[in-house]
Scaffold this active site. Structure first.
Site, PDB file in Angstrom:
ATOM      1  N   ASP A  94     -10.371  -5.316  -0.890  1.00 39.45           N
ATOM      2  CA  ASP A  94      -9.359  -4.783   0.026  1.00 39.45           C
ATOM      3  C   ASP A  94     -10.022  -3.996   1.151  1.00 39.45           C
ATOM      4  O   ASP A  94     -10.669  -2.987   0.902  1.00 39.45           O
ATOM      5  CB  ASP A  94      -8.415  -3.881  -0.778  1.00 39.45           C
TER       6      ASP A  94
ATOM      7  N   HIS B 121      -0.728  -1.195  -4.586  1.00 44.96           N
ATOM      8  CA  HIS B 121      -1.967  -0.419  -4.533  1.00 44.96           C
ATOM      9  C   HIS B 121      -1.588   1.039  -4.276  1.00 44.96           C
ATOM     10  O   HIS B 121      -1.158   1.383  -3.178  1.00 44.96           O
ATOM     11  CB  HIS B 121      -2.836  -1.002  -3.403  1.00 44.96           C
TER      12      HIS B 121
ATOM     13  N   PHE C 264      -6.259   3.418   5.941  1.00 45.42           N
ATOM     14  CA  PHE C 264      -5.875   2.781   7.197  1.00 45.42           C
ATOM     15  C   PHE C 264      -6.244   1.300   7.209  1.00 45.42           C
ATOM     16  O   PHE C 264      -7.261   0.909   6.630  1.00 45.42           O
ATOM     17  CB  PHE C 264      -6.574   3.465   8.386  1.00 45.42           C
TER      18      PHE C 264
ATOM     19  N   ASP D 236       0.832  -1.204   0.000  1.00 42.62           N
ATOM     20  CA  ASP D 236       0.000   0.000   0.000  1.00 42.62           C
ATOM     21  C   ASP D 236       0.867   1.255   0.000  1.00 42.62           C
ATOM     22  O   ASP D 236       1.527   1.560   0.985  1.00 42.62           O
ATOM     23  CB  ASP D 236      -0.880   0.013   1.253  1.00 42.62           C
TER      24      ASP D 236
ATOM     25  N   GLY E 178      -4.889  -7.494   5.964  1.00 42.02           N
ATOM     26  CA  GLY E 178      -3.725  -6.936   6.655  1.00 42.02           C
ATOM     27  C   GLY E 178      -3.743  -7.255   8.133  1.00 42.02           C
ATOM     28  O   GLY E 178      -3.075  -8.186   8.601  1.00 42.02           O
TER      29      GLY E 178
END
Ligand code: DX5
Ligand code: ZN
Length: 218
Positions: A175, A66, A143, A34, A197
């Site tokens: 995601d 991303h 986040f 990310d 994540g």
């Protein structure tokens, strides 16, 4: 079969090597990276230099980058040089999404659009033949650790139908907020590249990966 793309955003960077070895040993093929600029999203993460260092040590992973940055065209070449295999970016962040896709394809890599929760699938409609991936954001980008926005199940179903109608082999990525507790519904809704994540890295990574691998096999 669907695949897991663990997001390094949630990884303790002091334990990066150890954790990447665990992912590798558990047969994980993708890494979700990310990139955030503190402008398109209210957070800053890491950029091409870090991605390049990881790439040099771990050539075997598919680097799923991303980009949550404004004007992705300004960084696209550096991200490609750093070793990206897949690049997704947000159509709101640039005047020329299609030109970025052309740039990524010229480098022989895959490219797709990342859609914010309120962004419709229309932005994919006229460029569907040029897309390798559609990424449905199931949280507001910026986040880790947020809750899955329920309305995005419908977007996944609609995106899967759009992909079917296109007769193209487009990856449907999801995601944000994916956990072992909701991955079944995420898979049923049609996603085939699953980012996770905090649910991977904030627990015992090995046992979490075992659960994910089991569920992805079905
Ligand atoms: C959020 C990022 C995600 C994030 C997902 O803006 O794009 O990739 O790391 O984290 P979890 O799985 O914790 O929601
Ligand atoms: Zn992401």
């Amino acid at each position: 079969m669907a695949s897991l793309s663990p997001s390094l955003l949630a990884c303790n960077f002091f334990e990066l090597e150890k954790n990447l070895d665990i992912l590798k040993n558990k047969g994980i093929r993708y890494l979700h990276l990310d990139v955030m600029d503190g402008n398109f999203v209210p957070n800053i993460s890491f950029g091409p230099a870090i991605i390049k260092q990881i790439r040099e040590k771990y050539p075997e992973f598919i680097f799923d980058c991303h980009l949550m940055v404004n004007k992705p065209e300004n960084v696209i070449n550096d991200i490609l040089d750093a070793g990206a295999d897949i690049i997704t970016f947000h159509p709101e962040a640039t005047f020329h999404p299609h030109r970025i896709i052309q740039t990524v394809h010229k480098a022989g890599k895959k490219c797709g659009l990342a859609l914010n929760p309120s962004t419709g699938l229309e932005s994919c409609k006229y460029i569907i033949d040029d897309l390798d991936i559609i990424l449905v954001m199931s949280v507001n980008p910026g986040f880790g650790g947020q809750s899955f926005i329920e309305s995005q199940y419908l977007k996944l179903i609609d995106a899967r139908n759009m992909i079917k109608a296109s007769k193209k082999d487009i990856i449907l990525e999801v995601d944000g907020g994916v956990k072992t507790s909701n991955i079944d519904k995420v898979l049923e809704s049609g996603a085939d590249l699953i980012v996770s994540g905090s649910d991977v890295f904030n627990h015992n990574i090995e046992s979490q990966l075992d659960i994910y691998n089991q569920k992805l096999k079905r």
